[in-house]
Write an enzyme that holds these catalytic residues in place. Structure first.
Site, PDB file in Angstrom:
ATOM      1  N   SER A  40       0.865  -1.189   0.000  1.00  0.00           N
ATOM      2  CA  SER A  40       0.000   0.000   0.000  1.00  0.00           C
ATOM      3  C   SER A  40       0.895   1.230   0.000  1.00  0.00           C
ATOM      4  O   SER A  40       1.512   1.561   1.014  1.00  0.00           O
ATOM      5  CB  SER A  40      -0.903   0.001   1.240  1.00  0.00           C
ATOM      6  N   LYS A  71      -7.203   1.719  -2.652  1.00  0.00           N
ATOM      7  CA  LYS A  71      -6.769   1.297  -1.320  1.00  0.00           C
ATOM      8  C   LYS A  71      -6.773   2.470  -0.344  1.00  0.00           C
ATOM      9  O   LYS A  71      -7.169   2.330   0.818  1.00  0.00           O
ATOM     10  CB  LYS A  71      -5.371   0.668  -1.373  1.00  0.00           C
ATOM     11  N   LYS A  85       0.409   5.754   8.166  1.00  0.00           N
ATOM     12  CA  LYS A  85       1.062   5.882   6.865  1.00  0.00           C
ATOM     13  C   LYS A  85       0.032   6.005   5.747  1.00  0.00           C
ATOM     14  O   LYS A  85       0.143   6.862   4.858  1.00  0.00           O
ATOM     15  CB  LYS A  85       1.979   4.677   6.632  1.00  0.00           C
TER      16      LYS A  85
END
Length: 292
Positions: free
Chosen positions: A94, A169, A237
Site C-alpha cells: 500500500s 486502497k 502511513k
C-alpha cells in the site's frame, strides 16, 4: 509457473504460503528469516530482489511503504538490475498512487509489465485467502495474473490503470479509519452514559449500524485485545497518503484528518504498534473513561 515473492512480513508470509501450497515454484527474499513452513513447501530463499527477478516470471512485492518499493525495484540489488523483458511485477504493498504511476512507467520502459494490487482484509484474510484485491493496470496483464489473485483473495477487481488500485486502497483506508472512529465514539458514549457497551454492540449488530468494524473491532475494543492485526503506525502511513494526495488535488478530507490526529494521540502514548482498533483509547483518554 515460476513466481517471486519479495517481503515476507505479517501479510507476505501467509500470501506466499498460499501460492506455494497451490503448487507454484516460489523464489523469495525478505529482510528477516523465512518461515520454516514456506521452505518446507519448496520456496527457494534468495539473497536479493535482483536474484528473485532473474528466477521468476511474475514477481510479487509486499513491503511496508513507498521507499521500500522503490528500493526493491530500483535499488542497488533491485529487480531492475535483472533482465525484466516479458516479466510481470505485481506490487501488493500500500503506497503512493502518484509514485506508483511513475514506478509503472519505469518498469514498462524496461520491457516488463506492472500491476499495482494492494489488498484489504488483514492477516486473517491473507491466511484464509479471502483478501479484497484492488488492481490497477492493463486488462490483458490482469487476466494473466487473475488465477494467482484467486488463490490469495475473493473480491478481485480491476479498478483501472496503473495507480488506480492504490487510489482505491487509500479510499478503503479512509472508510476503515472513519468506521473505527465511529464505533469508538458510540461505545465510549454508551459506556459513559451508564449502558453496558457489550449489550449496546449486540443490539446494534442487528440494525443499520451493523458493520464488519462493529463486529470485529468492536469486540476487540470490549475485550482490550489490541495485539496487532493491522498496526496504528501502518494506518497512519495510509492516512498520510490520503492527506498528501488530497492536498495535491486541492481537496479537503476533514474527518480523515481527525482520525489521523486520534492515531497520533495513540502513538504519542506508546500505542503505534497496537492494532488500529485501539484508536478508542484516544477517545477514552479525552473522556477520562474506559469502556472495559
Amino acid at each position: 509457473m515460476k513466481l517471486g515473492f519479495i517481503g515476507l512480513g505479517i501479510m507476505g508470509t501467509p500470501m506466499a504460503l498460499r501460492l506455494a501450497k497451490a503448487g507454484h515454484a516460489l523464489h523469495v527474499t525478505t529482510i528477516g528469516p523465512v518461515a520454516d513452513e514456506l521452505l518446507k513447501h519448496g520456496a527457494q530463499h534468495l539473497a536479493c530482489a535482483e536474484q528473485v527477478a532473474e528466477q521468476s516470471d511474475i514477481i510479487f512485492i509486499m513491503v511496508p511503504d513507498t521507499p521500500q518499493v522503490a528500493e526493491v525495484l530500483f535499488g542497488e540489488h533491485g529487480c531492475a538490475k535483472a533482465a525484466l523483458k516479458g516479466k510481470i511485477i505485481v506490487d501488493m504493498s500500500s503506497i503512493s498512487p502518484i509514485e506508483t504511476k511513475r514506478f509503472a512507467q519505469q518498469v514498462r520502459d524496461l520491457g516488463a509489465d506492472y500491476l499495482d494490487a494492494p489488498v484489504s482484509g488483514g492477516e486473517i484474510g491473507a491466511r484464509e485467502g479471502t483478501l479484497s484485491i484492488m488492481v490497477g493496470g492493463d486488462e490483458n496483464i490482469f487476466a494473466r495474473v487473475k488465477p494467482l489473485f484467486e488463490i490469495l483473495g475473493k473480491n478481485i477487481t480491476l479498478v483501472g490503470g496503473n495507480g488506480d488500485g492504490q487510489t482505491c486502497k487509500v479510499a478503503n483506508q479512509i472508510i476503515v479509519a472513519l468506521n473505527i472512529e465511529a464505533v469508538s465514539e458510540a461505545l465510549v458514549f454508551a459506556s459513559k452514559a451508564g449502558a453496558d457497551p457489550a449489550r449496546v454492540r449486540q443490539a446494534l449488530m442487528g440494525g443499520f449500524a451493523s458493520s464488519r468494524i462493529l463486529e470485529v473491532h468492536g469486540e476487540r475494543m470490549l475485550n482490550r485485545t489490541f495485539n496487532p492485526g493491522f498496526k496504528i503506525s501502518l494506518h497512519q502511513k495510509d492516512l498520510n497518503l490520503a492527506l498528501q494526495s488530497a492536498k495535491a488535488l486541492a481537496l479537503n478530507l476533514p474527518n480523515t484528518a481527525t482520525c489521523q490526529e486520534l492515531f497520533n494521540t495513540c502513538a504519542a502514548n506508546g500505542g503505534s504498534e497496537l492494532d488500529h482498533s485501539s484508536l478508542i483509547q484516544a477517545l477514552e483518554l479525552m473522556a477520562n473513561h474506559q469502556i472495559a
